[in-house]
Design a protein around this motif. Structure first.
Motif, PDB file in Angstrom:
ATOM      1  N   UNK A 250      55.285  29.896 138.629  1.00  0.00           N
ATOM      2  CA  UNK A 250      54.234  29.342 137.778  1.00  0.00           C
ATOM      3  C   UNK A 250      54.180  30.053 136.420  1.00  0.00           C
ATOM      4  N   UNK A 251      54.437  31.345 136.431  1.00  0.00           N
ATOM      5  CA  UNK A 251      54.415  32.124 135.191  1.00  0.00           C
ATOM      6  C   UNK A 251      55.602  31.770 134.306  1.00  0.00           C
ATOM      7  N   UNK A 252      56.758  31.551 134.929  1.00  0.00           N
ATOM      8  CA  UNK A 252      57.972  31.250 134.178  1.00  0.00           C
ATOM      9  C   UNK A 252      58.829  32.489 134.019  1.00  0.00           C
ATOM     10  N   UNK A 325      49.781  31.407 124.799  1.00  0.00           N
ATOM     11  CA  UNK A 325      48.425  30.822 124.808  1.00  0.00           C
ATOM     12  C   UNK A 325      48.192  29.961 126.044  1.00  0.00           C
ATOM     13  N   UNK A 326      48.474  30.534 127.197  1.00  0.00           N
ATOM     14  CA  UNK A 326      48.378  29.774 128.444  1.00  0.00           C
ATOM     15  C   UNK A 326      46.982  29.197 128.657  1.00  0.00           C
ATOM     16  N   UNK A 327      45.950  29.895 128.189  1.00  0.00           N
ATOM     17  CA  UNK A 327      44.587  29.450 128.458  1.00  0.00           C
ATOM     18  C   UNK A 327      44.200  28.203 127.666  1.00  0.00           C
ATOM     19  N   UNK A 328      45.056  27.791 126.713  1.00  0.00           N
ATOM     20  CA  UNK A 328      44.799  26.537 126.002  1.00  0.00           C
ATOM     21  C   UNK A 328      45.811  25.462 126.366  1.00  0.00           C
ATOM     22  N   UNK A 329      46.700  25.768 127.294  1.00  0.00           N
ATOM     23  CA  UNK A 329      47.732  24.818 127.729  1.00  0.00           C
ATOM     24  C   UNK A 329      47.338  24.302 129.118  1.00  0.00           C
ATOM     25  N   UNK A 336      49.178  27.544 137.050  1.00  0.00           N
ATOM     26  CA  UNK A 336      48.872  28.929 137.389  1.00  0.00           C
ATOM     27  C   UNK A 336      47.689  29.003 138.357  1.00  0.00           C
ATOM     28  N   UNK A 337      46.665  28.178 138.114  1.00  0.00           N
ATOM     29  CA  UNK A 337      45.490  28.184 138.992  1.00  0.00           C
ATOM     30  C   UNK A 337      45.880  27.780 140.411  1.00  0.00           C
ATOM     31  N   UNK A 338      46.729  26.743 140.519  1.00  0.00           N
ATOM     32  CA  UNK A 338      47.170  26.284 141.833  1.00  0.00           C
ATOM     33  C   UNK A 338      47.948  27.381 142.549  1.00  0.00           C
ATOM     34  N   UNK A 353      36.960  30.164 142.168  1.00  0.00           N
ATOM     35  CA  UNK A 353      37.806  29.937 140.991  1.00  0.00           C
ATOM     36  C   UNK A 353      37.137  30.489 139.737  1.00  0.00           C
ATOM     37  N   UNK A 354      35.855  30.247 139.579  1.00  0.00           N
ATOM     38  CA  UNK A 354      35.152  30.712 138.383  1.00  0.00           C
ATOM     39  C   UNK A 354      35.221  32.229 138.249  1.00  0.00           C
TER      40      UNK A 354
END
Length: 573
Positions: A250-252, A325-329, A336-338, A353-354
């Motif tokens: 997921x990170x790449x 900028x993963x948090x805007x993609x 990543x969350x999954x 999750x929160x």
């Protein structure tokens, strides 16, 4: 079925609905939608467009009035509003379903498997406190996927071992982060722990730290770290082999580097090996190859080398995520969350999750040049050359820096350093309590805890008891049993004795951070630890300064992009 009584109106008795003008609304969009209100002048009929007469049928139909523009506009608005409402409902429903789906992925457990937590750090002037998170890598083979990735078909029923252990400390002001690893074969004191799932109680033992996970779960490993460091640890997270692969995918790709060709494989007399095979230079690793990198031990010479490789990977991963900028993609963030919710098991208080997202945002704000990766300084265990023990003085320096929230790096502003020092002094002043009794009326028990990794100093409890008697504590007495522990502490059982315990600590020169409430004592109790083997006053240590991490900690700053691993010669190709 019919209804009785007079409450049902016949259709021709339906109440008239008030018109827009009667309610004081702007009815310009309602033109042509109904009759004018009672008492209002009748509307002038809209002029007909004489050019629109039907001429195809010989003129018998008269003029066809056009669709009124305002009426059309109102219909468009109504349909748009209905469609938008439906879209919002569907989107919200899907979002809620996905949020609950992610929450359902998360596995959680008790924060700690033992009692007697250290005191939490006091808040700074802005009301912020440091955050301590324990990261654990489990070698569990209970899942067939883990066996496939890590081997060990004969280990499926064995208790898991925590072969990777890292403490992440995020400063109160969220401007720096310090990470400490402990090699898996380091011998420590593991406290009495209870497995919250099975109810099994495990007695206190002195053995290698990776066994703590199998003695009550991650909560027991957290309790072991707390006992070792004197830090309150807020949360834990564990991940197994399969989880590492999911997260790495997921990170790449993450850049890593080796100075020579490397192949970590079984060799004569040395079974095992991660399977990592790379040529000299920099490579992007992800998925199973990332797991191989993180597990490689023989080719990097030892567990200490493995910790260096893990630090290199983590620094590179953080740089990789922040640069993209993963948090805007949204697609990347969703992936990543999954992966994270399926891969991680966490302590119960961050099991949503929160809360996990909020935790990630805490670390996201730290610049990479303010992140420092280290390994606890160690030396060969005198009891077993295959094991390690803490290099006590250097390890104590690091633990003191973390307890005092002193940065491991020196890249911060001088103003921040001064503010931190002022906050620590203020916290110490606020911690002072008034004793409830005079020294001559205060009962004190002194225990000898100088054993553990070293041979105990015989008669040490009696020596310190004599020092206390000379300072007016004539009721002080020495316990006969040995209670080995790394750090000297002053314990007290209830709030009314906190001031008395602090006064005893001051008399001996013991810092107030070592005064702790404990259910293990019945009165004020001094346990003379391995850090105070000689002398009548507790050895003073200098105020820790930013960046004063011992050289033996093998520090690596998060901004260092040219780090590269040495390869042990037998594993080159």
């Amino acid at each position: 079925m019919g209804h009785s009584g007079g409450g049902v109106r016949p259709e021709d008795a339906r109440e008239r609905v008030p018109q827009a003008r009667e309610l004081g609304w702007d009815d310009s969009l309602y033109e042509g939608e109904g009759p004018p209100p009672e008492g209002a002048a009748p509307r002038d009929p809209a002029p007909r467009d004489t050019a629109s007469k039907d001429t195809a049928g010989g003129g018998g139909g008269g003029a066809t009035p056009p669709v009124r523009p305002r009426r059309r506009l109102w219909r468009v608005l109504r349909w748009s509003a209905a469609s938008l409402s439906l879209l919002i409902l569907v989107t919200a429903g899907a979002g809620y379903w996905y949020y609950e789906h992610l929450n359902g992925n998360i596995r959680s457990g008790e924060r700690s498997g033992a009692g007697d937590d250290p005191a939490k750090a006091r808040a700074n002037a802005a009301g912020q406190t440091p955050l301590n998170i324990l990261l654990l890598g489990s070698d569990s083979r209970s899942d067939p996927e883990n066996v496939k990735l890590g081997g060990g078909k004969n280990l499926t029923k064995d208790p898991p071992l925590a072969d990777v252990q890292m403490l992440v400390h995020i400063s109160a002001d969220r401007k720096n982060a310090s990470v400490v690893s402990i090699p898996r074969d380091t011998r420590v004191s593991i406290p009495k722990c209870e497995d919250a799932g099975t109810g099994t109680t495990y007695p206190q033992v002195n053995t290698i730290i990776n066994e703590s996970l199998g003695r009550g779960g991650a909560g027991c490993t957290l309790a072991t770290w707390q006992k070792l460091t004197g830090l309150y640890i807020d949360h834990w997270m564990t991940i197994d082999f399969a989880g590492v692969v999911k997260m790495a995918d997921a990170i790449g790709g993450v850049d890593v580097c080796v100075k020579d060709n490397v192949w970590d494989r079984p060799r004569p007399g040395v079974p095992g090996g991660s399977g990592l095979k790379l040529t000299k230079g920099t490579h992007q690793v992800k998925g199973e190859q990332a797991l191989q990198w993180l597990r490689t031990r023989h080719a990097f010479a030892s567990d200490l080398g493995r910790a260096q490789a893990q630090h290199m990977y983590m620094n590179s991963m953080i740089r990789h995520l922040t640069s993209q900028n993963v948090f805007t993609d949204t697609p990347r963030l969703t992936g990543l969350a999954e992966a994270a919710t399926k891969s991680l098991e966490v302590s119960k208080e961050i099991g949503t999750v929160k809360k996990l997202f909020d935790l990630a945002m805490q670390l996201k704000s730290v610049p990479t040049d303010r992140i420092t990766m280290t390994t606890m300084p160690t030396e060969t265990d005198p009891r077993d050359p295959n094991h390690l023990v803490a290099r006590q003085a250097d390890a104590d320096t690091m633990w003191s820096m973390l307890r005092e929230d002193v940065p491991f790096d020196s890249n911060g502003d001088k103003a921040d350093a001064k503010a931190g020092a002022d906050a620590r002094k203020k916290a110490a002043d606020q911690a002072a309590k008034t004793p409830s009794s005079a020294p001559a009326d205060t009962g004190v028990t002194v225990r000898n805890g100088t054993g553990g990794a070293q041979t105990p100093v015989r008669g040490r409890a009696a020596e310190v008891t004599g020092v206390l008697s000379g300072k007016g504590y004539t009721l002080a007495s020495a316990a006969t049993e040995l209670t080995p522990q790394e750090k000297t502490t002053v314990g007290y059982p209830s709030a009314e004795l906190e001031g008395d315990a602090q006064a005893v600590a001051k008399a001996l020169g013991i810092p107030l951070t070592s005064v702790k409430r404990s259910t293990d004592v019945s009165g004020v109790t001094v346990t003379v630890g391995a850090d105070w083997r000689t002398g009548s006053a507790f050895p003073k240590s200098a105020e820790p300064e930013a960046g004063s991490v011992p050289d033996t900690a093998d520090a690596l700053n998060g901004s260092e992009k040219d780090a590269c691993m040495d390869v042990y010669k037998p594993y080159r190709f």
